[in-house]
Motif scaffolding. Structure first.
Motif, PDB file in Angstrom:
ATOM      1  N   TRP A 133       0.891  -1.209  -0.023  1.00 19.78           N
ATOM      2  CA  TRP A 133       0.256   0.142  -0.110  1.00 19.78           C
ATOM      3  C   TRP A 133       0.795   1.270   0.091  1.00 19.78           C
ATOM      4  CZ3 TRP A 133      -3.527  -1.796   4.648  1.00 19.78           C
ATOM      5  CH2 TRP A 133      -4.144  -2.877   4.231  1.00 19.78           C
ATOM      6  N   PRO A 134       0.681   2.249  -0.947  1.00 18.84           N
ATOM      7  CA  PRO A 134       1.388   3.344  -0.945  1.00 18.84           C
ATOM      8  C   PRO A 134       0.780   4.332   0.276  1.00 18.84           C
ATOM      9  CG  PRO A 134      -0.026   3.457  -2.742  1.00 18.84           C
ATOM     10  CD  PRO A 134      -0.288   2.080  -2.098  1.00 18.84           C
ATOM     11  N   VAL A 135       1.789   4.866   0.754  1.00 20.10           N
ATOM     12  CA  VAL A 135       1.366   5.669   2.004  1.00 20.10           C
ATOM     13  C   VAL A 135       2.204   7.045   1.930  1.00 20.10           C
ATOM     14  CG1 VAL A 135       0.610   3.859   3.676  1.00 20.10           C
ATOM     15  CG2 VAL A 135       3.014   4.645   3.682  1.00 20.10           C
ATOM     16  N   GLY A 136       2.132   7.961   2.846  1.00 25.29           N
ATOM     17  CA  GLY A 136       3.103   8.876   2.848  1.00 25.29           C
ATOM     18  C   GLY A 136       4.784   8.922   3.125  1.00 25.29           C
ATOM     19  N   LYS A 137       5.173   9.831   3.083  1.00 22.71           N
ATOM     20  CA  LYS A 137       6.680   9.781   3.060  1.00 22.71           C
ATOM     21  C   LYS A 137       7.342   9.528   4.512  1.00 22.71           C
ATOM     22  CE  LYS A 137       7.114  13.684  -0.244  1.00 22.71           C
ATOM     23  NZ  LYS A 137       7.414  15.203  -0.443  1.00 22.71           N
ATOM     24  N   ARG A 138       8.358   8.470   4.261  1.00 23.22           N
ATOM     25  CA  ARG A 138       9.031   8.114   5.317  1.00 23.22           C
ATOM     26  C   ARG A 138       8.204   7.581   6.508  1.00 23.22           C
ATOM     27  NH1 ARG A 138      13.570  10.937   9.249  1.00 23.22           N
ATOM     28  NH2 ARG A 138      14.825   9.007   9.703  1.00 23.22           N
ATOM     29  N   PRO A 139       7.431   6.545   6.431  1.00 24.44           N
ATOM     30  CA  PRO A 139       6.555   6.149   7.388  1.00 24.44           C
ATOM     31  C   PRO A 139       7.250   5.117   8.256  1.00 24.44           C
ATOM     32  CG  PRO A 139       6.530   4.466   5.149  1.00 24.44           C
ATOM     33  CD  PRO A 139       7.353   5.909   5.146  1.00 24.44           C
ATOM     34  N   ARG A 140       7.121   5.369   9.588  1.00 25.72           N
ATOM     35  CA  ARG A 140       7.840   4.832  10.726  1.00 25.72           C
ATOM     36  C   ARG A 140       6.570   3.819  11.505  1.00 25.72           C
ATOM     37  NH1 ARG A 140      12.556   8.783  12.324  1.00 25.72           N
ATOM     38  NH2 ARG A 140      10.854  10.329  11.822  1.00 25.72           N
ATOM     39  N   GLY A 141       6.542   4.681  12.449  1.00 33.13           N
ATOM     40  CA  GLY A 141       5.448   3.978  13.770  1.00 33.13           C
ATOM     41  C   GLY A 141       4.173   3.488  12.880  1.00 33.13           C
ATOM     42  N   ILE A 142       3.692   2.403  13.478  1.00 31.86           N
ATOM     43  CA  ILE A 142       2.314   1.794  12.727  1.00 31.86           C
ATOM     44  C   ILE A 142       1.736   1.009  14.084  1.00 31.86           C
ATOM     45  CG2 ILE A 142       3.645  -0.223  12.355  1.00 31.86           C
ATOM     46  CD1 ILE A 142       1.639  -0.257   9.884  1.00 31.86           C
ATOM     47  N   THR A 143       0.342   1.348  14.085  1.00 33.61           N
ATOM     48  CA  THR A 143      -0.466   0.397  14.982  1.00 33.61           C
ATOM     49  C   THR A 143      -1.638   0.316  14.724  1.00 33.61           C
ATOM     50  OG1 THR A 143      -0.810   0.452  17.661  1.00 33.61           O
ATOM     51  CG2 THR A 143      -1.448   2.419  16.368  1.00 33.61           C
ATOM     52  N   LEU A 144      -2.526  -0.348  15.336  1.00 30.24           N
ATOM     53  CA  LEU A 144      -3.803  -0.854  15.032  1.00 30.24           C
ATOM     54  C   LEU A 144      -4.826   0.301  15.737  1.00 30.24           C
ATOM     55  CD1 LEU A 144      -5.253  -2.949  12.969  1.00 30.24           C
ATOM     56  CD2 LEU A 144      -5.321  -4.335  15.312  1.00 30.24           C
ATOM     57  N   SER A 145      -5.889   0.544  15.307  1.00 31.12           N
ATOM     58  CA  SER A 145      -6.996   1.185  16.111  1.00 31.12           C
ATOM     59  C   SER A 145      -7.664   0.122  17.117  1.00 31.12           C
ATOM     60  CB  SER A 145      -7.982   1.823  14.920  1.00 31.12           C
ATOM     61  OG  SER A 145      -8.787   0.684  14.289  1.00 31.12           O
ATOM     62  N   ALA A 195      -9.607  -2.433   5.197  1.00 34.39           N
ATOM     63  CA  ALA A 195     -10.457  -3.063   3.844  1.00 34.39           C
ATOM     64  C   ALA A 195     -10.057  -2.794   2.489  1.00 34.39           C
ATOM     65  CB  ALA A 195     -11.970  -2.839   4.185  1.00 34.39           C
ATOM     66  N   THR A 196      -9.685  -1.300   2.588  1.00 33.90           N
ATOM     67  CA  THR A 196      -9.185  -0.870   1.072  1.00 33.90           C
ATOM     68  C   THR A 196      -7.827  -0.558   0.753  1.00 33.90           C
ATOM     69  OG1 THR A 196      -9.604   1.235   1.694  1.00 33.90           O
ATOM     70  CG2 THR A 196     -11.423  -0.017   0.995  1.00 33.90           C
ATOM     71  N   GLY A 197      -6.870  -0.461   1.894  1.00 36.56           N
ATOM     72  CA  GLY A 197      -5.722  -0.090   2.030  1.00 36.56           C
ATOM     73  C   GLY A 197      -5.380   1.404   1.563  1.00 36.56           C
ATOM     74  N   ARG A 198      -6.355   2.176   1.502  1.00 34.73           N
ATOM     75  CA  ARG A 198      -6.357   3.521   1.335  1.00 34.73           C
ATOM     76  C   ARG A 198      -6.304   4.521   2.535  1.00 34.73           C
ATOM     77  NH1 ARG A 198     -11.425   3.965  -3.334  1.00 34.73           N
ATOM     78  NH2 ARG A 198     -10.420   2.723  -4.775  1.00 34.73           N
ATOM     79  N   VAL A 199      -5.456   5.560   2.227  1.00 35.30           N
ATOM     80  CA  VAL A 199      -5.236   6.618   3.297  1.00 35.30           C
ATOM     81  C   VAL A 199      -6.531   7.477   3.227  1.00 35.30           C
ATOM     82  CG1 VAL A 199      -4.016   8.602   4.079  1.00 35.30           C
ATOM     83  CG2 VAL A 199      -2.740   6.624   3.033  1.00 35.30           C
ATOM     84  N   VAL A 200      -7.263   7.537   4.449  1.00 38.01           N
ATOM     85  CA  VAL A 200      -8.542   8.329   4.502  1.00 38.01           C
ATOM     86  C   VAL A 200      -8.377   9.475   5.446  1.00 38.01           C
ATOM     87  CG1 VAL A 200      -9.941   5.809   4.263  1.00 38.01           C
ATOM     88  CG2 VAL A 200      -9.177   6.581   6.485  1.00 38.01           C
ATOM     89  N   ALA A 201      -7.388   9.659   6.020  1.00 41.77           N
ATOM     90  CA  ALA A 201      -7.307  10.896   6.664  1.00 41.77           C
ATOM     91  C   ALA A 201      -5.894  11.092   7.179  1.00 41.77           C
ATOM     92  CB  ALA A 201      -8.181  10.943   7.890  1.00 41.77           C
ATOM     93  N   ASP A 202      -5.636  12.159   7.184  1.00 39.19           N
ATOM     94  CA  ASP A 202      -4.077  12.729   7.791  1.00 39.19           C
ATOM     95  C   ASP A 202      -4.504  13.424   9.086  1.00 39.19           C
ATOM     96  OD1 ASP A 202      -2.671  11.820   5.893  1.00 39.19           O
ATOM     97  OD2 ASP A 202      -2.357  13.777   4.889  1.00 39.19           O
ATOM     98  N   LEU A 203      -3.936  12.733  10.253  1.00 39.14           N
ATOM     99  CA  LEU A 203      -4.177  13.325  11.442  1.00 39.14           C
ATOM    100  C   LEU A 203      -3.154  14.598  11.679  1.00 39.14           C
ATOM    101  CD1 LEU A 203      -4.943  10.412  13.681  1.00 39.14           C
ATOM    102  CD2 LEU A 203      -6.702  11.894  12.613  1.00 39.14           C
ATOM    103  N   PRO A 204      -3.473  15.675  12.381  1.00 37.35           N
ATOM    104  CA  PRO A 204      -2.468  16.753  12.445  1.00 37.35           C
ATOM    105  C   PRO A 204      -1.530  16.375  13.538  1.00 37.35           C
ATOM    106  CG  PRO A 204      -4.468  17.263  13.569  1.00 37.35           C
ATOM    107  CD  PRO A 204      -4.806  16.189  12.788  1.00 37.35           C
ATOM    108  N   SER A 205      -0.307  16.502  13.391  1.00 32.63           N
ATOM    109  CA  SER A 205       0.883  16.320  14.317  1.00 32.63           C
ATOM    110  C   SER A 205       1.698  17.365  14.126  1.00 32.63           C
ATOM    111  CB  SER A 205       1.451  14.941  13.863  1.00 32.63           C
ATOM    112  OG  SER A 205       2.469  14.660  14.826  1.00 32.63           O
ATOM    113  N   GLY A 206       2.849  17.215  14.958  1.00 31.78           N
ATOM    114  CA  GLY A 206       3.873  18.389  14.953  1.00 31.78           C
ATOM    115  C   GLY A 206       5.040  17.774  13.647  1.00 31.78           C
ATOM    116  N   GLU A 207       6.073  18.349  13.771  1.00 32.75           N
ATOM    117  CA  GLU A 207       7.207  18.190  12.688  1.00 32.75           C
ATOM    118  C   GLU A 207       7.856  16.797  13.156  1.00 32.75           C
ATOM    119  OE1 GLU A 207       9.686  21.311  11.448  1.00 32.75           O
ATOM    120  OE2 GLU A 207       8.328  22.790  12.107  1.00 32.75           O
ATOM    121  N   ASP A 208       7.829  15.880  12.007  1.00 33.15           N
ATOM    122  CA  ASP A 208       8.403  14.591  11.886  1.00 33.15           C
ATOM    123  C   ASP A 208       8.175  13.884  13.087  1.00 33.15           C
ATOM    124  OD1 ASP A 208      10.409  13.019  11.340  1.00 33.15           O
ATOM    125  OD2 ASP A 208      11.840  13.747  11.978  1.00 33.15           O
TER     126      ASP A 208
END
Length: 319
Positions: A46-58, A80-93
């Motif tokens: 699945w393509p995602v954003g740049k430099r993906p690191r941390g990952i967890t399940l809802s 279910a689809t492998g699509r990015v459905v939202a970008d949650l706001p965070s700080g830098e990096d």
């Protein structure tokens, strides 16, 4: 009554009991590799954003959260689809994060701006932000949901946050370059890895003081290659697995005695490790060999190696 042939019965008993799915972030591939837990084969990328690191399940298991570090966002992926459905706001990096027990708050460590961002997940908005140490990396939330902890690589410290008051409450000095923090299930202890220090330290959560330091010495490995990062406890709480970075090993620690009981050779530059729900298998993200090692936790041996994308970093398992 019809009796099954012995060979057929044996095959049924040997068949995988659960169809787990393993998700691996590929830091340099800007992707997530999806692995079928029954066949141990990659089934999607699945393509995602740049430099993906941390990952967890809802908490409901329907979505994945991924730190897209160079996009300054935590992305929400529909399983279910492998699509990015939202970008949650965070700080830098943002590098890693931790969910509150009820799944409504997500705490992201932001390396570049020395903050922790608490994200209101249902509203997809920032709840609050707190300045912590320089280069915060690891994040953990206590099992009772009252405390968040970030690890500051540059300050060599753990920063404790009271979630209700939204204020820092303590700072713990630890060994050099702390990378990961993990609470025990009872919340009594916090385990923290020190990458340059080459240790895991155990902190009393009541006093915020280090009470034990665990060193590592895999056979035949130069000390400077022992760079502990990810820590995970088995579901029964009896063992801890620690990814030792360029040592290319995972250490096994007896939680009761706090002693290393063995080392398992895995792929190159192991960053993180995940353990399945029944505690029978572990999966490691190997950043330099671009693969995932599968560990049988009954025999403490690697039983399979699975190709992933470029520079695997994080691992999450879904039932």
């Amino acid at each position: 009554m019809r009796t099954l042939p012995l060979l057929a019965l044996s095959a049924m008993l040997a068949a995988p009991a659960a169809a787990e799915t393993i998700y691996v972030t590929n830091e340099r591939g800007d992707s997530v590799t999806v692995i079928d837990g029954a066949t141990l084969k990659p089934v999607a990328t699945w393509p995602v954003g740049k430099r993906p690191r941390g990952i967890t399940l809802s908490r409901d298991g329907k979505q994945l959260y991924v730190c897209a570090s160079d996009d300054n966002a935590v992305q929400v992926i529909d399983r279910a689809t492998g699509r990015v459905v939202a970008d949650l706001p965070s700080g830098e990096d943002p590098e890693t994060f931790a969910l509150s027990p009820d799944g409504t708050l997500l705490f992201a460590s932001n390396e570049r701006d020395a903050t922790v961002t608490a994200i209101d997940v249902p509203r997809r908005a920032v709840a609050f932000q707190i300045v912590v140490g320089v280069e915060p990396e690891g994040m953990a939330v206590s099992p009772d949901g009252r405390t968040a902890v970030s690890t500051s690589e540059t300050d060599n410290a753990l920063h404790w946050i009271d979630i209700a008051s939204r204020k820092p409450i303590a700072e713990t000095s630890v060994d050099a370059r702390p990378r990961h923090a993990e609470f025990t299930a009872d919340g009594r202890w916090l385990w923290s890895s020190a990458e340059i220090g080459g240790t895991v330290q155990i902190v009393d959560t009541a006093t915020h003081k280090v009470v034990e330091t665990i060193p590592f010495a895999p056979p035949g490995i130069a000390p400077e290659k022992v760079l502990p990062v990810g820590i995970r406890f088995t579901p029964d709480g009896k063992r801890a697995l620690v990814a030792l970075g360029r040592a290319n090993h995972v250490a096994i620690i007896d939680v009761a005695t706090r002693k290393v009981t063995g080392y398992i050779p895995v792929g190159q530059r192991v960053w993180q490790v995940a353990i399945d729900a029944d505690g029978t298998r572990a999966f490691t993200a190997n950043g330099l060999s671009d693969d995932v090692s599968v560990i049988d936790l009954k025999t403490n041996t690697v039983t399979a190696t699975i190709p992933a994308g470029r520079a695997p970093w994080g691992v999450a398992i879904a039932p």
